[in-house]
Design an enzyme around this catalytic site. Structure first.
Site, PDB file in Angstrom:
ATOM      1  N   GLU A  64       0.811  -1.203   0.000  1.00 16.73           N
ATOM      2  CA  GLU A  64       0.000   0.000   0.000  1.00 16.73           C
ATOM      3  C   GLU A  64       0.848   1.257   0.000  1.00 16.73           C
ATOM      4  O   GLU A  64       1.960   1.267   0.517  1.00 16.73           O
ATOM      5  CB  GLU A  64      -0.930  -0.004   1.219  1.00 16.73           C
ATOM      6  CG  GLU A  64      -1.967  -1.105   1.099  1.00 16.73           C
ATOM      7  CD  GLU A  64      -2.879  -1.217   2.290  1.00 16.73           C
ATOM      8  OE1 GLU A  64      -4.033  -1.615   2.080  1.00 16.73           O
ATOM      9  OE2 GLU A  64      -2.456  -0.925   3.411  1.00 16.73           O
ATOM     10  N   CYS A  77       3.455   8.623   0.354  1.00 18.87           N
ATOM     11  CA  CYS A  77       3.952   7.800   1.449  1.00 18.87           C
ATOM     12  C   CYS A  77       4.125   6.403   0.870  1.00 18.87           C
ATOM     13  O   CYS A  77       3.145   5.803   0.412  1.00 18.87           O
ATOM     14  CB  CYS A  77       2.937   7.824   2.583  1.00 18.87           C
ATOM     15  SG  CYS A  77       3.319   6.685   3.917  1.00 18.87           S
ATOM     16  N   CYS A 120       6.324  -6.213   7.657  1.00 20.61           N
ATOM     17  CA  CYS A 120       7.467  -5.556   8.309  1.00 20.61           C
ATOM     18  C   CYS A 120       8.272  -6.589   9.067  1.00 20.61           C
ATOM     19  O   CYS A 120       7.720  -7.540   9.632  1.00 20.61           O
ATOM     20  CB  CYS A 120       6.999  -4.463   9.272  1.00 20.61           C
ATOM     21  SG  CYS A 120       8.389  -3.524   9.978  1.00 20.61           S
ATOM     22  N   CYS A 161       6.146  -3.757  16.090  1.00 23.54           N
ATOM     23  CA  CYS A 161       5.796  -2.804  17.132  1.00 23.54           C
ATOM     24  C   CYS A 161       4.346  -3.051  17.526  1.00 23.54           C
ATOM     25  O   CYS A 161       3.506  -3.318  16.667  1.00 23.54           O
ATOM     26  CB  CYS A 161       5.993  -1.381  16.620  1.00 23.54           C
ATOM     27  SG  CYS A 161       7.665  -1.132  15.984  1.00 23.54           S
ATOM     28  N   CYS A 220       1.312  -1.043  15.791  1.00 17.70           N
ATOM     29  CA  CYS A 220       1.300  -0.789  14.352  1.00 17.70           C
ATOM     30  C   CYS A 220       0.614  -1.918  13.580  1.00 17.70           C
ATOM     31  O   CYS A 220       0.933  -3.093  13.775  1.00 17.70           O
ATOM     32  CB  CYS A 220       2.736  -0.620  13.861  1.00 17.70           C
ATOM     33  SG  CYS A 220       2.876  -0.496  12.069  1.00 17.70           S
ATOM     34  N   GLY A 237       6.731  -1.375   6.377  1.00 15.38           N
ATOM     35  CA  GLY A 237       8.100  -1.867   6.397  1.00 15.38           C
ATOM     36  C   GLY A 237       9.108  -0.936   7.042  1.00 15.38           C
ATOM     37  O   GLY A 237       8.845   0.234   7.271  1.00 15.38           O
ATOM     38  N   GLU A 238      10.266  -1.506   7.371  1.00 14.06           N
ATOM     39  CA  GLU A 238      11.361  -0.735   7.976  1.00 14.06           C
ATOM     40  C   GLU A 238      12.410  -0.483   6.882  1.00 14.06           C
ATOM     41  O   GLU A 238      13.130  -1.393   6.474  1.00 14.06           O
ATOM     42  CB  GLU A 238      11.954  -1.535   9.148  1.00 14.06           C
ATOM     43  CG  GLU A 238      13.245  -0.996   9.711  1.00 14.06           C
ATOM     44  CD  GLU A 238      13.249   0.512  10.007  1.00 14.06           C
ATOM     45  OE1 GLU A 238      12.354   0.997  10.725  1.00 14.06           O
ATOM     46  OE2 GLU A 238      14.164   1.203   9.502  1.00 14.06           O
ATOM     47  N   SER A 246      11.291   7.170  14.805  1.00 12.75           N
ATOM     48  CA  SER A 246      10.063   6.813  15.516  1.00 12.75           C
ATOM     49  C   SER A 246      10.401   6.526  16.971  1.00 12.75           C
ATOM     50  O   SER A 246      10.714   5.396  17.337  1.00 12.75           O
ATOM     51  CB  SER A 246       9.418   5.582  14.874  1.00 12.75           C
ATOM     52  OG  SER A 246       9.042   5.873  13.559  1.00 12.75           O
ATOM     53  N   LEU A 247      10.329   7.543  17.752  1.00 17.33           N
ATOM     54  CA  LEU A 247      10.755   7.432  19.151  1.00 17.33           C
ATOM     55  C   LEU A 247       9.640   6.837  20.020  1.00 17.33           C
ATOM     56  O   LEU A 247       9.800   5.770  20.594  1.00 17.33           O
ATOM     57  CB  LEU A 247      11.150   8.835  19.632  1.00 17.33           C
ATOM     58  CG  LEU A 247      11.520   9.007  21.098  1.00 17.33           C
ATOM     59  CD1 LEU A 247      12.723   8.181  21.473  1.00 17.33           C
ATOM     60  CD2 LEU A 247      11.780  10.501  21.392  1.00 17.33           C
ATOM     61  N   ASN A 297      -3.730   6.602  15.379  1.00 16.26           N
ATOM     62  CA  ASN A 297      -4.892   6.075  14.671  1.00 16.26           C
ATOM     63  C   ASN A 297      -5.194   4.718  15.263  1.00 16.26           C
ATOM     64  O   ASN A 297      -4.412   3.779  15.063  1.00 16.26           O
ATOM     65  CB  ASN A 297      -4.585   5.933  13.189  1.00 16.26           C
ATOM     66  CG  ASN A 297      -4.218   7.273  12.600  1.00 16.26           C
ATOM     67  OD1 ASN A 297      -4.993   8.214  12.650  1.00 16.26           O
ATOM     68  ND2 ASN A 297      -3.012   7.374  12.090  1.00 16.26           N
ATOM     69  N   CYS A 304      -0.821   6.685   8.614  1.00 10.20           N
ATOM     70  CA  CYS A 304       0.364   5.911   8.950  1.00 10.20           C
ATOM     71  C   CYS A 304       0.019   4.827   9.955  1.00 10.20           C
ATOM     72  O   CYS A 304      -0.735   5.048  10.883  1.00 10.20           O
ATOM     73  CB  CYS A 304       1.418   6.805   9.579  1.00 10.20           C
ATOM     74  SG  CYS A 304       2.134   7.899   8.394  1.00 10.20           S
TER      75      CYS A 304
HETATM   76  N1  SAH Z   1       9.117   1.362   9.945  1.00 11.45           N
HETATM   77  C1  SAH Z   1       9.344   2.761   9.897  1.00 11.45           C
HETATM   78  C2  SAH Z   1       8.526   3.482   8.863  1.00 11.45           C
HETATM   79  C3  SAH Z   1       7.091   3.092   8.694  1.00 11.45           C
HETATM   80  S1  SAH Z   1       5.987   3.492  10.002  1.00 11.45           S
HETATM   81  C4  SAH Z   1       9.145   3.356  11.260  1.00 11.45           C
HETATM   82  O1  SAH Z   1       8.665   2.672  12.141  1.00 11.45           O
HETATM   83  O2  SAH Z   1       9.524   4.512  11.432  1.00 11.45           O
HETATM   84  C5  SAH Z   1       5.745   5.234   9.808  1.00 11.45           C
HETATM   85  C6  SAH Z   1       5.341   5.933  11.100  1.00 11.45           C
HETATM   86  O3  SAH Z   1       3.980   5.626  11.476  1.00 11.45           O
HETATM   87  C7  SAH Z   1       6.206   5.526  12.281  1.00 11.45           C
HETATM   88  O4  SAH Z   1       6.547   6.626  13.051  1.00 11.45           O
HETATM   89  C8  SAH Z   1       5.259   4.635  13.030  1.00 11.45           C
HETATM   90  O5  SAH Z   1       5.635   4.483  14.360  1.00 11.45           O
HETATM   91  C9  SAH Z   1       3.953   5.355  12.856  1.00 11.45           C
HETATM   92  N2  SAH Z   1       2.775   4.567  13.179  1.00 11.45           N
HETATM   93  C10 SAH Z   1       2.650   3.238  13.205  1.00 11.45           C
HETATM   94  N3  SAH Z   1       1.402   2.882  13.549  1.00 11.45           N
HETATM   95  C11 SAH Z   1       0.709   4.035  13.738  1.00 11.45           C
HETATM   96  C12 SAH Z   1      -0.639   4.331  14.087  1.00 11.45           C
HETATM   97  N4  SAH Z   1      -1.538   3.376  14.255  1.00 11.45           N
HETATM   98  N5  SAH Z   1      -1.007   5.631  14.181  1.00 11.45           N
HETATM   99  C13 SAH Z   1      -0.119   6.622  13.965  1.00 11.45           C
HETATM  100  N6  SAH Z   1       1.170   6.397  13.609  1.00 11.45           N
HETATM  101  C14 SAH Z   1       1.571   5.124  13.504  1.00 11.45           C
HETATM  102 FE1  SF4 Z   2       7.456  -1.896  11.241  1.00  7.16          FE
HETATM  103 FE2  SF4 Z   2       7.547   0.781  11.537  1.00  7.16          FE
HETATM  104 FE3  SF4 Z   2       5.255  -0.590  11.968  1.00  7.16          FE
HETATM  105 FE4  SF4 Z   2       7.283  -0.835  13.686  1.00  7.16          FE
HETATM  106  S1  SF4 Z   2       6.111   1.038  13.242  1.00  7.16           S
HETATM  107  S2  SF4 Z   2       6.041  -2.539  12.856  1.00  7.16           S
HETATM  108  S3  SF4 Z   2       9.046  -0.722  12.327  1.00  7.16           S
HETATM  109  S4  SF4 Z   2       6.332  -0.384  10.024  1.00  7.16           S
END
Ligand code: SAH
Ligand code: SF4
Length: 346
Positions: free
Chosen positions: A93, A106, A113, A117, A120, A165-166, A220-221, A296, A339
């Protein structure tokens, strides 16, 4: 019959050699390459300044595996989410987000992935494979076509690697895709308009710094201490905050680009003033901006979006300390395009 090669895995020189073996003049390779990257063709048939017999010859000589648009969803706010089909029928996507004078794509870097996390939606999918350079590039091409329709033909102005994905665990293909996107032979996009988001892979961050990349980096802290972060992000077990922060500093030294800290506010998990204080401490350790993100909600996840009152108090705490922080609102959440909601329901 010779085994067919994917034409987009070939270098300029290789394409020149192959085409001259087919009896084509030298400039033909240039035309073909232009179609492959700059003009973003998604089939040999789209290469309309080549003769039909040549296009047919190319399609018997080479494999061309474009990413295809599968399902298009449009949000009330103009956001477009695309489900795209890969040649092996896997689905990824990508999202196009129009804003006044810009349009941001995006894009995904992996199918699923590698990490998981806890908050996510992508993390719930199993990682199936990395995307190739061309597959990343094709997402941009497809999203660019939608952007061109929505902002008076201007097309994409920004690209973020924040889809599924990362990115740093598909390092080579992601870097190569950015090289082409920023090259005059590709989209000729300014590196400053590209952002790679990572969950914090120390080695990858240092490697990018050593390569002297010019694009932006988001981290992504999501939690300001190792203890808290480990509860929601497994990656923190092997990549501790202090080591990632050191790598981010190294990135800043080498590139001069400030880091964006992404911090999702979760209700009563990381949204207290004590958390804000810990975040302020981290902020002092590396030149950065802070993006506070509205979560979200994802089905099956107990963490929930922070309440507006707590969010505002958190933001104000940071502002009072003169910290550069803002709230990033979520877009396209009526179609799960925001996201972290990119988990195809196919
Ligand atoms: N894997 C990478 C990039 C993809 S995720 C990463 O983790 O940074 C892109 C961003 O969306 C990251 O900051 C992630 O933590 C955030 N994200 C993941 N799930 C989310 C959610 N449900 N609502 C808002 N942001 C989210
Ligand atoms: Fe993968 Fe980024 Fe989602 Fe973590 S937040 S599961 S690293 S896509």
């Amino acid at each position: 019959m010779s085994t067919q090669q994917d034409i987009r895995l070939l270098s300029k020189e290789e394409i020149e050699t192959r085409l001259s073996a087919l009896g084509e003049p030298k400039f033909r390779a240039k035309q073909v390459l232009e179609w492959l990257w700059k003009k973003g063709a998604l089939s040999f048939d789209e290469m309309t300044n080549l003769s039909k017999p040549l296009r047919e010859k190319l399609s018997t000589e080479f494999v061309f595996n474009p990413v295809l648009e599968d399902v298009v969803q449009k949000s009330n706010d103009g956001t477009v989410k695309l489900a795209m089909r890969l040649h092996d029928n896997r689905i990824i996507e990508g999202v196009m987000i129009p804003e006044d004078d810009r349009a941001t794509a995006c894009v995904s870097s992996q199918v699923g992935c590698t990490l998981s996390c806890s908050f996510c939606a992508t993390g719930f999918l199993k990682r199936e494979r990395n995307l190739s350079t061309a597959e990343i590039y094709d997402q941009v091409t497809l999203l660019n076509r939608h952007a061109a329709r929505s902002n008076n033909g201007r097309g994409l102005t920004n690209i973020v690697y924040m889809g599924m994905g990362e990115p740093l665990l598909n390092y080579d293909n992601v870097m190569q895709s950015i090289r082409i996107l920023t090259s005059p032979d590709g989209l000729n996009m300014a590196a400053k308009r590209i952002t790679v988001s990572t969950s914090g892979i120390e080695r990858g961050i240092r490697k990018m710094a050593d390569e002297g990349v010019k694009f932006n980096l988001a981290f992504s802290l999501h939690a300001p201490t190792n203890e808290k972060r480990e509860k929601i992000m497994d990656i923190n077990r092997s990549n501790k905050l202090e080591d990632v922060i050191a790598a981010l500093n190294y990135f800043y030294q080498k590139t001069g680009n400030k880091i964006t800290f992404e911090y999702i506010l979760f209700d009563h998990f990381n949204d207290s003033l004590e958390d804000a204080e810990n975040l302020a401490k981290l902020y002092k350790q590396v030149p950065a901006f802070i993006n506070l993100i509205d979560y979200n909600n994802v089905e099956g996840v107990t963490l929930k979006r922070a309440k507006p009152g707590r969010r505002d108090a958190f933001l104000n705490y940071l502002k009072n300390k003169n910290i550069e922080a803002k709230v990033r609102r979520s877009r396209g959440d009526d179609i799960d395009a925001a996201c972290g909601q990119l988990a195809n329901k196919h």
